[in-house]
Structures are given as structure tokens and as C-alpha cells.
Design a protein around this motif. Structure first.
Motif, short mmCIF file in Angstrom:
data_model
loop_
_atom_site.label_atom_id
_atom_site.label_comp_id
_atom_site.label_asym_id
_atom_site.label_seq_id
_atom_site.Cartn_x
_atom_site.Cartn_y
_atom_site.Cartn_z
N LEU A 1 0.83 -1.20 0.00
CA LEU A 1 0.00 0.00 0.00
C LEU A 1 0.86 1.25 0.00
O LEU A 1 2.06 1.21 0.31
N THR A 2 0.24 2.36 -0.36
CA THR A 2 0.94 3.63 -0.42
C THR A 2 0.11 4.72 0.22
O THR A 2 -1.12 4.61 0.32
N SER A 3 0.78 5.77 0.69
CA SER A 3 0.10 6.88 1.34
C SER A 3 0.99 8.11 1.23
O SER A 3 2.18 8.02 0.91
N THR A 4 0.40 9.27 1.50
CA THR A 4 1.21 10.48 1.57
C THR A 4 2.17 10.38 2.75
O THR A 4 1.87 9.71 3.75
N THR A 5 3.30 11.06 2.64
CA THR A 5 4.34 10.94 3.67
C THR A 5 3.84 11.41 5.03
O THR A 5 3.99 10.69 6.04
N ASP A 6 3.24 12.58 5.10
CA ASP A 6 2.83 13.14 6.39
C ASP A 6 1.75 12.30 7.05
O ASP A 6 1.82 12.01 8.25
N TYR A 7 0.75 11.90 6.26
CA TYR A 7 -0.32 11.11 6.85
C TYR A 7 0.18 9.71 7.22
O TYR A 7 -0.22 9.15 8.23
N GLY A 8 1.07 9.16 6.39
CA GLY A 8 1.60 7.84 6.68
C GLY A 8 2.36 7.79 7.98
O GLY A 8 2.22 6.86 8.78
N VAL A 9 3.17 8.83 8.25
CA VAL A 9 3.96 8.87 9.48
C VAL A 9 3.09 9.18 10.68
O VAL A 9 3.20 8.53 11.74
N THR A 10 2.19 10.15 10.55
CA THR A 10 1.44 10.65 11.70
C THR A 10 0.27 9.76 12.10
O THR A 10 0.05 9.52 13.30
N VAL A 11 -0.48 9.27 11.12
CA VAL A 11 -1.73 8.55 11.43
C VAL A 11 -1.71 7.10 10.99
O VAL A 11 -2.02 6.19 11.76
N SER B 1 4.71 8.48 -0.34
CA SER B 1 5.02 9.38 -1.45
C SER B 1 3.90 10.41 -1.56
O SER B 1 2.73 10.08 -1.38
N ASP B 2 4.26 11.65 -1.85
CA ASP B 2 3.26 12.69 -2.03
C ASP B 2 2.73 12.76 -3.46
O ASP B 2 1.87 13.58 -3.77
N GLU B 3 3.24 11.90 -4.33
CA GLU B 3 2.74 11.81 -5.69
C GLU B 3 1.66 10.73 -5.77
O GLU B 3 1.71 9.74 -5.03
N ILE B 4 0.69 10.91 -6.64
CA ILE B 4 -0.34 9.89 -6.85
C ILE B 4 0.26 8.74 -7.64
O ILE B 4 0.73 8.94 -8.77
N ARG B 5 0.27 7.57 -7.06
CA ARG B 5 0.92 6.42 -7.70
C ARG B 5 -0.08 5.65 -8.55
O ARG B 5 -1.29 5.63 -8.29
N ALA C 1 6.91 31.40 -0.14
CA ALA C 1 7.60 30.12 -0.35
C ALA C 1 6.59 29.10 -0.83
O ALA C 1 5.38 29.24 -0.62
N GLU C 2 7.09 28.09 -1.52
CA GLU C 2 6.25 26.99 -2.01
C GLU C 2 6.94 25.69 -1.61
O GLU C 2 8.09 25.44 -1.98
N VAL C 3 6.23 24.85 -0.83
CA VAL C 3 6.84 23.66 -0.25
C VAL C 3 5.92 22.47 -0.50
O VAL C 3 4.71 22.55 -0.25
N ASN C 4 6.48 21.36 -0.99
CA ASN C 4 5.64 20.21 -1.34
C ASN C 4 5.50 19.19 -0.21
O ASN C 4 5.14 18.05 -0.44
N SER C 5 5.79 19.60 1.01
CA SER C 5 5.65 18.72 2.17
C SER C 5 4.96 19.47 3.30
O SER C 5 5.42 20.54 3.73
N ALA C 6 3.84 18.91 3.79
CA ALA C 6 3.13 19.56 4.89
C ALA C 6 3.98 19.62 6.15
O ALA C 6 3.92 20.60 6.90
N SER C 7 4.78 18.59 6.39
CA SER C 7 5.65 18.60 7.57
C SER C 7 6.69 19.71 7.48
O SER C 7 7.01 20.37 8.48
N ALA C 8 7.24 19.92 6.28
CA ALA C 8 8.21 21.00 6.10
C ALA C 8 7.55 22.36 6.27
O ALA C 8 8.13 23.29 6.85
N ILE C 9 6.30 22.50 5.78
CA ILE C 9 5.56 23.75 5.98
C ILE C 9 5.36 24.00 7.48
O ILE C 9 5.53 25.12 7.97
#
Length: 305
Positions: free
Chosen positions: A103-113, A135-139, A226-234
């Protein structure tokens, strides 16, 4: 389970009632259940009390079902049979859960929840090998042979099948230090005067639409610094007083409770609620996928739109 009168029904007493009828006597039912005759009689009396009806007439020599008992008995047998069948089905599914679940998930949601929820699932099904790709990309589920994808946001048109697991509210947040220097926005329009950190994965990173308590809509164009592709980095940039942004509640709820971040514009204005979805490639999902979806649905309580 409660009766029509609001009393709690102990389902174990249904087993006792069915056993009395099938065995033909209290003594035989007690022997079959491994209980004393007095306990069998007590269970029946309490069941009748919980239901508010008399199921059985008994004397020192014989017993007979009342009209209510005759009506209730086949339903009771059916309920017990369905319960046993459900137990056997889940037992078979558990025994069958071997092999690999990819399975796959976004990085932030995968780590946190997802990570903690998945750990609990893996303890329940220890023979299942799990491959989690963050991965934050749709696979591409088919090309990359994924059994399941957990996606956060809004689903695009797709040939895949999806089930909504929960809601995901987005909150506009800033650090108290930033607000002390730049002021606190009270209305959506005031956000345009602040430094905004944009997330390019959103449909319109520089435009926000808020919904007021009266249902009114307020579109605001923000000024990204700024433009950041990671919610955790934001989140890290916000904690370091760089600017404001809208982040998912699961990522910043603890920060708000601890006072590290401040929630802005609530409760008068809110952003459109996103969803958390389980997406799978085929209409008939295998047992391992169905059980994981059920596990996540129970653990993640769905919220309103």
C-alpha cells in the motif's frame, strides 16, 4: 443491545433460552451449558425481565413456551446462527491473511496517522507481510502493483474504486511569535497582507475559499513567500515564524493544544473539508484489503462534510 424499553440485553442469555428449548428441560440445558440448574433459571428470568415479556411458563413438572416465546425462539436461533457464522468468517479471513499487502500513502499522513494504525493491524495479523510506500505523488496502483492507496484531499476522476474513511479539516495556523510581530488576521481578507507558505499539491495554492457560519463564501488570494511540497516541512517553517499556511488538523492539533501554534479565523470561517480515502484498483477487493479498510474505518471516525 437494548430492548424497546431501553433496557440492556445480555446476548449470552439468548444462548441459555435457546438451549432450554432445544434440550427440553432446565436440567438438560444446564448439563449442556456446564451451568447449574439454578443459574439457567436465573438467566431466563433476567432475560424476561430485560425484554419485559414472559417467554416460558414453568411448573415443578413441565415447561411450555408462551405465545411470545414461540415468536421469539426462531428469531433467537437465527441471531445466534448469524453470530456464529460471522465469527467463523472472520476466523477464516484471519487464517487466510498471509502473503504481502502493498500500500501507499502520503508521507505526512503515513507517518502521523497511518503508521500507528497499521502497526495495530500487523499485530492482529502477524503472518501478513506489509510493504508501505510513502510518497506525495499519486501512484499508479495497477502499474506499480499496489493493493491499496490512502489518499488525503479530493479525489480526481479515476477508474479505481474508493471508500471515504474520515474527514480531514484544514486549519490556518501561525506561530505566536509571528503574530506578535505582524498582527493577527481576524477575517479572511486580511490574510493577503501576510506571508503565506503555499503547498503546490493543492488545486489552487494561492487562492483560498472560506465558508462563513451563515454559508457565505469568501475567496482570498494570498501572497506566497515560499512553495513547499511537504506539509511537515511547511509546519517547520511556521514553527520558525516564517509565515502562515493551512495545514491538516492531524498534523497541527498537538501544536495548537501545546500553544506552539495558534488557530486563526476559527470558528467563524472554515476551509472546505478534505477527505481521507482508501483507493483500490478492482471492484472485488481481496480479504486483506477489506479487513484493513474495516480496521481503518473503526479507528478513524468519519466526520461530517
Amino acid at each position: 443491545m437494548r430492548s424497546a424499553g431501553g433496557r440492556e440485553i445480555n446476548l449470552n442469555r439468548l444462548v441459555v433460552f435457546a438451549s432450554i428449548v432445544s434440550a427440553g428441560s432446565f436440567t438438560a440445558a444446564a448439563r449442556e451449558l456446564g451451568l447449574t440448574k439454578a443459574m439457567v433459571s436465573q438467566h431466563l428470568a433476567r432475560l424476561e425481565e430485560e425484554l419485559g415479556i414472559t417467554l416460558m411458563l414453568r411448573t415443578s413438572r413441565k415447561m411450555s413456551l408462551t405465545e411470545a416465546g414461540l415468536t421469539f425462539h426462531p428469531d433467537c436461533v437465527r441471531i445466534l446462527a448469524e453470530t456464529q457464522a460471522a465469527i467463523e468468517r472472520i476466523s477464516q479471513d484471519r487464517q487466510a491473511l498471509v502473503g504481502t499487502l502493498r500500500l501507499t500513502s502520503t508521507t505526512d499522513y503515513g507517518v502521523t496517522v497511518l503508521g500507528p494504525a497499521l502497526a495495530e493491524f500487523m499485530r492482529r495479523y502477524p503472518k501478513l507481510y506489509v510493504e508501505l510506500v510513502l510518497s506525495d505523488e499519486i501512484r499508479d496502483l495497477v502499474a506499480e502493483r499496489f493493493d491499496l492507496s490512502i489518499r488525503v484531499g479530493w479525489l480526481r476522476d479515476s477508474s479505481a474504486h474508493a471508500m471515504r474513511l474520515a474527514q480531514c479539516r484544514r486549519w490556518v495556523v501561525a506561530s505566536p511569535t509571528y503574530l506578535a510581530l505582524r498582527g493577527t488576521p481576524r477575517e479572511p481578507g486580511e490574510l493577503s497582507a501576510h506571508d503565506w507558505i503555499a503547498a503546490p499539491l493543492l488545486p489552487a495554492p494561492s487562492t483560498l475559499t472560506f465558508i462563513g457560519n451563515n454559508g457565505s463564501r469568501h475567496a482570498v488570494r494570498v501572497r506566497p513567500v515560499a512553495e513547499v511540497n511537504s506539509a511537515s516541512a511547511i509546519r517547520e517553517l511556521i514553527l520558525n515564524h516564517v509565515g502562515l499556511s493551512a495545514l491538516p488538523e492531524y498534523l497541527v492539533a498537538d501544536d495548537i493544544r501545546a500553544g506552539r501554534l495558534a488557530l486563526l479565523l476559527g470558528p467563524d470561517y472554515r476551509l472546505r473539508t478534505a477527505g481521507i480515502y482508501a483507493v483500490y484498483p478492482s471492484q472485488r477487493a481481496p480479504a486483506k484489503v477489506r479487513l484493513l479498510i474495516d480496521h481503518l474505518r473503526q479507528r478513524l471516525v468519519p466526520g461530517p462534510e
